[in-house]
Design an enzyme around this catalytic site. Structure first.
Site, PDB file in Angstrom:
ATOM      1  N   SER A 170       0.854  -1.184   0.000  1.00 14.12           N
ATOM      2  CA  SER A 170       0.000   0.000   0.000  1.00 14.12           C
ATOM      3  C   SER A 170       0.888   1.231   0.000  1.00 14.12           C
ATOM      4  CB  SER A 170      -0.851  -0.004   1.265  1.00 14.12           C
ATOM      5  OG  SER A 170      -1.368   1.286   1.529  1.00 14.12           O
ATOM      6  N   TYR A 192       3.199   2.163  20.370  1.00 17.61           N
ATOM      7  CA  TYR A 192       2.385   1.670  19.245  1.00 17.61           C
ATOM      8  C   TYR A 192       1.493   2.763  18.677  1.00 17.61           C
ATOM      9  CZ  TYR A 192      -1.021  -1.175  16.645  1.00 17.61           C
ATOM     10  OH  TYR A 192      -1.817  -1.712  15.662  1.00 17.61           O
TER      11      TYR A 192
END
Length: 315
Positions: A170, A192
């Site tokens: 992508s 994260y």
């Protein structure tokens, strides 16, 4: 990225569909695995490959959903050759079982389409205690490809036809963490970020194809490995982001690709004669694209390969 009607050197553009780019191509005698074949791009990729005569094995997490898709396709294409097999890419045990069952079936393997993916999920760990997006989008496909490589090599030798491995990446690969792949912090929950982690996994898809391409070339194998960006499409990948999902559904019809347009680059890279012998490239809108500098870093690609081998304990 090509503007919608603008054709690149291949003669295709962002508005070309999977049927357009495979028009007149005969895939009879080829066998393909498509991961994540029961929804979105995977369904259209399966349908168009089957339409062109390819025997498609749908590798899906939900076998019932896979069977309904198969039934739907058979209504449109009664002669289609389609099988459904269970595969959960977030579990290495499931990947190993799938590969072992596939080898027992004695089916050849010409095309491996690593299509399945998840996007922007909250922090979670896989069955093997690895951050879920990295585990599903990259590691599961890395292990699957390694386990099936011998079958692909034998098929390429016996059929005298080029094998092709296709990784769905992508443009999101440009938005990975600053260091690209966080080798030492792959499971670090405190740092994260759902979109950077998605970008990291998609960068890994490109680096995986790049390193695999160079290894296959060194061996003199007639198997290519490429990666691609399917385009911005509304699929159920956005299911974890309700607000974005709603906006996408409203404006999508004006700016985003349809699923048949989204599956075009996959089908082009898998079947088109123009791609024969082309390996280690990144495609977008059925043309060779230009990925980020990190995606071209061969040292990073080698490091990721070794890291992935360690995590999957592959020989």
């Amino acid at each position: 990225m090509w503007i919608f009607g603008w054709k690149g050197p291949s003669g295709f553009s962002a508005s070309s569909t999977a049927e357009d780019v495979t028009q007149g191509i005969d895939g009879t005698g080829l066998t393909s695995i498509v991961t994540g074949a029961s929804s979105g791009l995977g369904v259209e990729t399966t349908r168009v490959l089957a339409l062109r005569g390819v025997h498609v094995v749908m590798a899906v997490r939900n076998v019932d959903a896979g069977r309904s898709v198969k039934e739907e396709i058979l209504k449109q294409i009664p002669g289609a050759k389609i099988d459904v097999m269970e595969l959960d890419l977030s579990s290495m045990a499931s990947v190993r079982k799938f590969a072992s069952d596939y080898q027992s079936s004695s089916l050849p393997l010409n095309l491996l389409i690593n299509n399945a993916g998840i996007m922007g999920t909250p922090f979670m760990l896989s069955h093997d205690n690895i951050e879920l997006q990295f585990a599903t989008n990259h590691l599961g496909h890395f292990l699957l490809t390694n386990l099936l490589l011998e079958t692909m090599k034998n098929t390429a030798r016996e059929s005298n036809r080029e094998g092709r491995i296709v990784n769905l990446s992508s443009e999101g690969h440009r938005f990975a963490y600053r260091e690209g792949i966080r080798f030492d912090k792959i499971n670090d929950e405190s740092g994260y970020h759902s979109w950077f982690a998605y970008g990291q996994s998609k960068l890994a898809n490109i680096l995986h194809a790049k390193e695999l391409a160079s290894r296959l070339k060194e061996e003199g194998m007639e198997i290519t490995a490429n990666s691609l960006h399917p385009g911005a499409i509304m699929t159920n990948l956005m299911r974890h982001h309700g607000f974005l999902n709603s906006i996408g559904n409203i404006v999508g019809k004006y700016f985003l690709k349809s699923i048949p347009q989204g599956a075009a680059t996959t089908c082009y890279v898998a079947l088109h004669p123009q791609v024969k012998g082309v390996s280690g490239e990144y495609f977008s809108d059925s043309n060779i694209g230009n990925p980020s500098s990190k995606a071209k870093d061969s040292d990073l690609a080698k490091r990721l390969w070794d890291f992935s081998l360690t995590l999957t304990n592959s020989k």
